[in-house]
Design a protein around this motif. Sequence first.
Motif, short mmCIF file in Angstrom:
data_model
loop_
_atom_site.label_atom_id
_atom_site.label_comp_id
_atom_site.label_asym_id
_atom_site.label_seq_id
_atom_site.Cartn_x
_atom_site.Cartn_y
_atom_site.Cartn_z
N ALA A 54 5.19 9.02 -0.90
CA ALA A 54 4.41 7.82 -0.55
C ALA A 54 2.93 8.04 -0.81
CB ALA A 54 4.63 7.45 0.91
N ASN A 55 2.28 6.91 -1.11
CA ASN A 55 0.88 6.93 -1.55
C ASN A 55 -0.14 6.85 -0.43
OD1 ASN A 55 0.31 7.11 -4.18
ND2 ASN A 55 0.68 4.94 -4.64
N VAL A 56 0.18 7.32 0.74
CA VAL A 56 -0.74 7.15 1.87
C VAL A 56 -1.21 8.51 2.40
CG1 VAL A 56 0.22 4.92 2.53
CG2 VAL A 56 1.17 6.99 3.54
N THR A 57 -2.18 8.50 3.31
CA THR A 57 -2.73 9.76 3.79
C THR A 57 -1.71 10.55 4.63
OG1 THR A 57 -3.52 8.78 5.85
CG2 THR A 57 -5.06 8.79 4.00
N PHE B 3 10.48 5.35 5.25
CA PHE B 3 10.01 5.93 3.99
C PHE B 3 8.50 6.13 3.94
CE2 PHE B 3 14.17 4.22 2.71
CZ PHE B 3 14.69 5.33 2.04
N ILE B 4 7.79 5.71 5.00
CA ILE B 4 6.32 5.92 4.98
C ILE B 4 6.03 7.42 4.98
CG2 ILE B 4 4.12 5.51 6.17
CD1 ILE B 4 5.44 3.00 7.45
N LEU C 91 0.80 -1.23 0.00
CA LEU C 91 0.00 0.00 0.00
C LEU C 91 0.83 1.28 0.00
CD1 LEU C 91 -2.60 -1.02 2.74
CD2 LEU C 91 -3.00 -1.07 0.28
N VAL C 92 2.09 1.22 0.39
CA VAL C 92 2.89 2.45 0.55
C VAL C 92 3.80 2.69 -0.65
CG1 VAL C 92 4.57 3.65 2.01
CG2 VAL C 92 2.89 2.12 3.07
N SER C 93 4.57 1.68 -1.04
CA SER C 93 5.60 1.87 -2.08
C SER C 93 4.97 2.18 -3.43
CB SER C 93 6.44 0.60 -2.24
OG SER C 93 6.88 0.14 -1.01
N ASN C 94 5.65 3.01 -4.19
CA ASN C 94 5.16 3.32 -5.54
C ASN C 94 6.32 3.71 -6.45
OD1 ASN C 94 5.89 5.97 -4.94
ND2 ASN C 94 3.82 6.61 -4.43
N VAL C 95 5.98 3.93 -7.71
CA VAL C 95 6.99 4.24 -8.72
C VAL C 95 7.74 5.53 -8.39
CG1 VAL C 95 7.18 5.03 -11.12
CG2 VAL C 95 5.92 2.94 -10.61
N GLU D 288 12.97 8.10 -7.16
CA GLU D 288 13.81 8.96 -6.32
C GLU D 288 14.93 8.16 -5.67
OE1 GLU D 288 13.74 12.38 -6.07
OE2 GLU D 288 12.39 12.01 -7.77
N ALA D 289 14.58 6.95 -5.22
CA ALA D 289 15.60 6.08 -4.60
C ALA D 289 16.73 5.83 -5.59
CB ALA D 289 14.96 4.77 -4.16
N MET D 290 16.36 5.52 -6.83
CA MET D 290 17.38 5.22 -7.84
C MET D 290 18.28 6.42 -8.09
SD MET D 290 15.84 2.58 -10.63
CE MET D 290 14.49 3.53 -11.31
N LYS D 291 17.67 7.61 -8.13
CA LYS D 291 18.48 8.82 -8.36
C LYS D 291 19.49 9.01 -7.24
CE LYS D 291 14.84 11.59 -10.41
NZ LYS D 291 14.01 12.74 -10.04
N CYS D 292 19.15 8.51 -6.05
CA CYS D 292 20.03 8.66 -4.89
C CYS D 292 21.10 7.58 -4.82
CB CYS D 292 19.21 8.62 -3.60
SG CYS D 292 18.14 10.03 -3.40
N GLY D 293 21.08 6.65 -5.74
CA GLY D 293 22.13 5.61 -5.75
C GLY D 293 21.81 4.41 -4.87
N ILE D 294 20.50 4.21 -4.58
CA ILE D 294 20.12 3.00 -3.84
C ILE D 294 19.11 2.23 -4.70
CG2 ILE D 294 20.53 4.17 -1.63
CD1 ILE D 294 17.43 4.08 -1.18
N ALA D 295 18.67 1.07 -4.17
CA ALA D 295 17.67 0.28 -4.89
C ALA D 295 16.30 0.54 -4.27
CB ALA D 295 18.01 -1.20 -4.78
N GLY D 296 15.25 0.30 -5.06
CA GLY D 296 13.89 0.43 -4.54
C GLY D 296 13.05 -0.75 -4.99
N CYS D 297 12.10 -1.13 -4.17
CA CYS D 297 11.31 -2.32 -4.48
C CYS D 297 9.83 -2.07 -4.16
CB CYS D 297 11.86 -3.48 -3.65
SG CYS D 297 11.14 -5.08 -4.06
N ILE D 298 8.94 -2.60 -5.01
CA ILE D 298 7.49 -2.39 -4.84
C ILE D 298 6.79 -3.76 -4.79
CG2 ILE D 298 5.41 -1.33 -5.83
CD1 ILE D 298 7.19 0.52 -7.45
N PRO D 299 5.87 -3.97 -3.84
CA PRO D 299 5.10 -5.23 -3.89
C PRO D 299 4.24 -5.27 -5.16
CG PRO D 299 4.83 -4.13 -1.76
CD PRO D 299 5.49 -3.15 -2.68
N ALA D 300 4.30 -6.40 -5.87
CA ALA D 300 3.47 -6.53 -7.08
C ALA D 300 2.00 -6.35 -6.71
CB ALA D 300 3.70 -7.89 -7.72
#
Length: 325
Positions: A216-219, A210-211, A33-37, A42-54
């Motif tokens: 992030a896609n939450v309220t 990161f929440i 529910l939180v992670s998004n593109v 942004e994570a990638m631009k910072c030189g780290i990896a990012g992952c999203i639940p399918a």
Amino acid sequence: MDSCLRRNDKIMSTKLTDLLNIKYPIIQAPMFLVSNVEMVKEAMKCGIAGCIPALNYRTLEELKAALKELKAAKVEGGSFGFNLIVNKSNIKYKSQLEIICEEGCDFIITSLGNPKETIEEAHKRGIKVFCDVVDYTYAQKVESLGADAIIAVNNEAGGHRGALSPKDLITELVSKCNIPIISAGGVGTKADVDKMLSYGAAGVSVGSPFIASVEANVTDEYKQACVDYGANDIVMTERISGTPCAVINTPYVQKVGTKATWLESILNKHKKLKKWVKMVRFGIGMRATEKAAKEVTYKTVWVAGPSIEHTRAILPVKAIVEKLI
Ligand SMILES: Cc1cc2nc3c(=O)[nH]c(=O)nc-3n(C[C@H](O)[C@H](O)[C@H](O)COP(=O)(O)O)c2cc1C
């Protein structure tokens, strides 16, 4: 420069940075529910990896679109992946795996269930597979199946967590396994990252901090709760999925309690019924969590771990990464 990386930044080298070709040994962890593109870009631009639940995508078309968008946005030094629940509770598993392999990404993180098929299919496409584990028994199994690394989920993680402390889990797995160990849970500062690396971890997977990110896609209420509450406000509840899950101890959580109801406890002991009771609990819990994350409601079931202790404001992903590197 549209990146956290400055020209003279010291770039760290660990087995994780080598595996994913990233600048810092950090994965922005997959969060339902939180992670998004936007966060991963942004994570990638910072030189780290990012992952999203399918599972953050309702349809396979949306998942496909996210894969395409991230492929187009990939920058050197960054890396992206998707998280797959590989057990029967995920009825979309096969088609999600197919689309991820077809479109391609850098890595998959598997959780729950047996990752054998995911490892085989992903490896055919050159996609790395990291598997969530909470103990050595399971770590040994995923290593024997060909996993590229282990995500060691400790007892400080947000969401569903393990039982061992970061130090105990990392040191045991590092001494007994031959693939890199990535520590998940309890990291909110650079000092925490350094501590996990000093125990022998090849990197860290960081979720809760990161929440409270702008992207992030939450309220805003959920994000602000991560700012206002701290490590001592995290409790484990059985009322989301049946399995204990770390949430913020809001007045609502206090009111409804954290234990399964007496009826569930009785039915959970019933050989034939317990599977159905779990499924019903899972369905109800997931709907409640989704509502609390996406809509303003008094039923504030907000999933997070003690690492929100260091969250002092709602910040862009870039600023959160800067605190970790
Ligand atoms: C809100 C939330 C949702 C999560 N959803 C998932 C998920 O869908 N799949 C998964 O493998 N892990 C999930 N996790 C666990 C994270 O991937 C990661 O292991 C954990 O956040 C690490 O602990 P930390 O929160 O202290 O950084 C979730 C964690 C949180 C806080």
